[in-house]
Write a protein that holds these residues in place. Structure first.
Motif, short mmCIF file in Angstrom:
data_model
loop_
_atom_site.label_atom_id
_atom_site.label_comp_id
_atom_site.label_asym_id
_atom_site.label_seq_id
_atom_site.Cartn_x
_atom_site.Cartn_y
_atom_site.Cartn_z
N PRO A 40 0.84 -1.21 0.00
CA PRO A 40 0.00 0.00 0.00
C PRO A 40 0.87 1.25 0.00
CG PRO A 40 -0.74 -1.58 1.65
CD PRO A 40 0.58 -2.07 1.14
N VAL A 41 0.44 2.25 -0.72
CA VAL A 41 1.15 3.53 -0.70
C VAL A 41 0.67 4.30 0.52
CG1 VAL A 41 1.56 5.67 -1.91
CG2 VAL A 41 1.43 3.53 -3.18
N VAL A 42 1.56 4.48 1.47
CA VAL A 42 1.20 5.04 2.77
C VAL A 42 1.27 6.56 2.71
CG1 VAL A 42 1.86 5.12 5.20
CG2 VAL A 42 2.06 2.97 3.92
N LEU A 43 0.22 7.21 3.19
CA LEU A 43 0.20 8.67 3.21
C LEU A 43 1.19 9.21 4.24
CD1 LEU A 43 -3.64 9.45 3.09
CD2 LEU A 43 -2.03 9.23 1.20
N ASP A 44 1.64 10.44 4.00
CA ASP A 44 2.50 11.12 4.96
C ASP A 44 1.94 12.52 5.21
OD1 ASP A 44 3.53 13.03 3.03
OD2 ASP A 44 4.77 11.40 2.25
N PRO A 45 2.43 13.23 6.23
CA PRO A 45 1.86 14.54 6.58
C PRO A 45 2.02 15.60 5.50
CG PRO A 45 3.11 13.64 8.42
CD PRO A 45 3.40 12.77 7.24
N GLU A 46 2.90 15.37 4.51
CA GLU A 46 3.11 16.35 3.45
C GLU A 46 2.08 16.22 2.32
OE1 GLU A 46 5.36 18.69 3.91
OE2 GLU A 46 5.75 17.69 5.83
N PHE A 47 1.24 15.21 2.39
CA PHE A 47 0.24 15.01 1.34
C PHE A 47 -0.74 16.19 1.30
CE2 PHE A 47 -3.99 13.37 0.16
CZ PHE A 47 -3.72 13.01 -1.14
N GLN A 48 -0.97 16.72 0.11
CA GLN A 48 -1.86 17.86 -0.07
C GLN A 48 -3.23 17.37 -0.55
OE1 GLN A 48 -0.01 20.69 -2.68
NE2 GLN A 48 1.93 20.65 -1.57
N VAL A 49 -4.22 17.48 0.31
CA VAL A 49 -5.56 16.98 0.02
C VAL A 49 -6.24 17.90 -0.98
CG1 VAL A 49 -7.82 16.45 0.99
CG2 VAL A 49 -5.73 15.91 2.28
N GLU A 50 -6.80 17.29 -2.01
CA GLU A 50 -7.57 18.02 -3.02
C GLU A 50 -8.94 17.38 -3.16
OE1 GLU A 50 -5.34 18.19 -6.62
OE2 GLU A 50 -3.51 18.87 -5.63
N ASP A 51 -9.87 18.12 -3.74
CA ASP A 51 -11.23 17.59 -3.93
C ASP A 51 -11.24 16.51 -5.00
OD1 ASP A 51 -12.24 19.34 -2.06
OD2 ASP A 51 -12.68 20.89 -3.54
N GLY A 52 -12.23 15.64 -4.91
CA GLY A 52 -12.43 14.64 -5.95
C GLY A 52 -11.92 13.26 -5.56
N LEU A 53 -12.30 12.28 -6.40
CA LEU A 53 -11.89 10.90 -6.21
C LEU A 53 -10.64 10.61 -7.03
CD1 LEU A 53 -15.30 9.01 -6.48
CD2 LEU A 53 -13.99 9.42 -4.40
N ILE A 54 -9.82 9.70 -6.52
CA ILE A 54 -8.69 9.19 -7.27
C ILE A 54 -9.10 7.84 -7.85
CG2 ILE A 54 -6.28 8.45 -7.18
CD1 ILE A 54 -6.04 10.15 -4.62
N PHE A 55 -9.09 7.71 -9.17
CA PHE A 55 -9.37 6.44 -9.84
C PHE A 55 -8.05 5.89 -10.35
CE2 PHE A 55 -10.67 4.28 -13.95
CZ PHE A 55 -11.01 3.09 -13.33
N SER A 56 -7.68 4.73 -9.90
CA SER A 56 -6.42 4.13 -10.30
C SER A 56 -6.62 2.64 -10.50
CB SER A 56 -5.34 4.39 -9.24
OG SER A 56 -5.73 3.87 -7.99
N GLY A 57 -5.62 1.98 -11.03
CA GLY A 57 -5.76 0.55 -11.24
C GLY A 57 -4.63 -0.05 -12.03
#
Length: 429
Positions: A40-57
């Protein structure tokens, strides 16, 4: 790290190429290590939250025509993935994921992730102990939530709970998950132990419908241990155990319940022209997963995988592996040796040619050897051949042969000669 980088990182983490390079500069070394390990790609405190869904695969689908009853080349008794190589020798399937990120007023970063999967499984995969109901089912593979920057003393720690890919480090050329504990539970990643190392640990249960079946595993990984400027080490330990729920007949005492453990060391070396990874894994009462326990079984797996970039146009990937399976039953005891090489040539940014050759030997302790070899030539059209990006269109021809002196049943051919032609797309996004 921004939303665009997370999208790339999550998508590439779903891929199966050991040299898939993150295309975004924002993806740091720790996140790239997770990508290589299919973690899993683990979030860190530097992550900048933006609106919307992330679609990946990640997905690959296409036509695979074979002139033999067996569509894919393998020696009977192989247990370490596609031991003769995966190129032109792999089935269809995909994983489709949606994620949403949130930020609380106190600065904690959250994400909620859901993934569906659809894979075609063939017999060798079923023999590995994986439980599936039917070929090609659509299944709920992930549904979890996690948060980082929730402890003042450990801002980079990421806590999670739910259902997830879990501790499934994978090798690319043989498509082998040398550990796998996909399940549901909870734990923590990137607990900092001073400046010398980080610790991950979780407790997960084996999935049974929306719940678990009473089969559990404690998993742990001590990582980011820098031995030199170019060599990092990781140490993994897992312990599998059962509850009364897993005892269907209700007649096991605590002494009768099976337990299992795995211990492994991984050494990653990076240099100016490529990388190498050395894996050593020992397991007791199990092989790849402490969920799947077999009494009196011990296994040892060692491999060296790497790659060399001779120039922007020429590269070589390689893998050598040793897998010993000691079941305390003479009929099952065997050792699998395998070697795979894949030279690659990029004609320009759009077109590339790959040639993959592999050889596998399954040596049974009671006597008799099963062998297989495969050669695949693949002409590829890709969005950026130099960056090893995707999507990619592959048009390939595979020739191979398997000679099985030892067979588990008469339905398995003693000799298999295969010529296969295929057209496949592969993509991560």
């Amino acid at each position: 790290m921004n939303m665009k980088a997370l999208t790339s990182a999550v998508a590439i983490a779903l891929s199966c190429s050991p040299f898939a390079n993150a295309q975004e500069e924002e993806v740091n070394a720790d996140q790239f290590q997770q990508i290589k390990d299919s973690q899993p790609v683990v979030l860190d405190p530097e992550f900048q939250v933006e609106d919307g869904l992330i679609f990946s695969g990640y997905a690959r689908y296409g036509l695979h025509y074979s002139d033999d009853l067996e569509k894919y080349v393998q020696a009977e008794g192989e247990l370490a993935g596609r031991a003769v190589g995966r190129l032109g020798n792999e089935s269809n399937g995909g994983e489709f994921q949606f994620a949403k990120a949130f930020e609380s007023e106190n600065g904690a970063i959250w994400d909620v992730v859901v993934m569906l999967e659809n894979w075609w499984k063939y017999e060798s995969e079923l023999e590995s102990g994986e439980e599936i109901s039917e070929y090609g089912d659509i299944a709920l593979k992930k549904f979890y939530a996690g948060a980082t920057n929730v402890f003042a003393s450990q801002p980079n720690a990421y806590i999670w709970a739910g259902r997830d890919f879990h501790q499934r480090p994978q090798q690319g050329l043989n498509d082998y998950f040398w550990m796998t504990h996909d399940g549901q539970g909870g734990g923590i990643y990137n607990l900092e132990l001073g400046s010398a190392a980080k610790l991950d640990f979780s407790v997960v249960g084996q999935v049974d419908g929306p719940g678990d079946n009473g089969n559990y595993a404690f998993t742990s990984k001590l990582h980011s241990i820098g031995l030199t400027n170019s060599i990092d080490m990781s140490v993994l330990f897992n312990y599998g155990f059962e509850s009364d729920q897993y005892d269907e007949n209700g007649d096991k005492t605590n002494d009768d319940k099976l337990t299992a453990y795995q211990v492994a060391a991984v050494f990653d070396q990076n240099w100016s022209m490529g990388r190498n990874q050395l894996i050593m894994r020992y397991a007791d009462n199990t092989d790849t997963s402490t969920f799947n326990k077999v009494e009196d079984l011990t296994t040892l797996y060692m491999s060296l995988e790497g790659g060399v970039n001779f120039s922007e146009q020429v590269a070589l990937e390689y893998l050598g592996a040793y897998h010993n399976y000691d079941a305390k039953s003479s009929e099952e005891d065997r050792t699998n040796y395998s070697a795979i090489v894949r030279p690659m040539y990029n004609w320009n940014a759009t077109h590339s040619t790959w040639l993959e050759a592999g050889y596998s030997v399954v040596d049974y302790d009671t006597g008799g050897k099963n062998t297989a070899w495969k050669v695949t030539l693949s002409q590829n059209v890709v969005v950026n051949a130099f960056g090893n990006a995707r999507p990619m269109l592959r048009f390939y021809a595979t020739a191979g042969q398997a000679d099985n002196e030892v067979r588990s049943n008469e339905a398995i051919a003693a000799k298999q000669d295969t010529l296969a032609l295929g057209a496949m797309f592969e993509s991560w996004w």
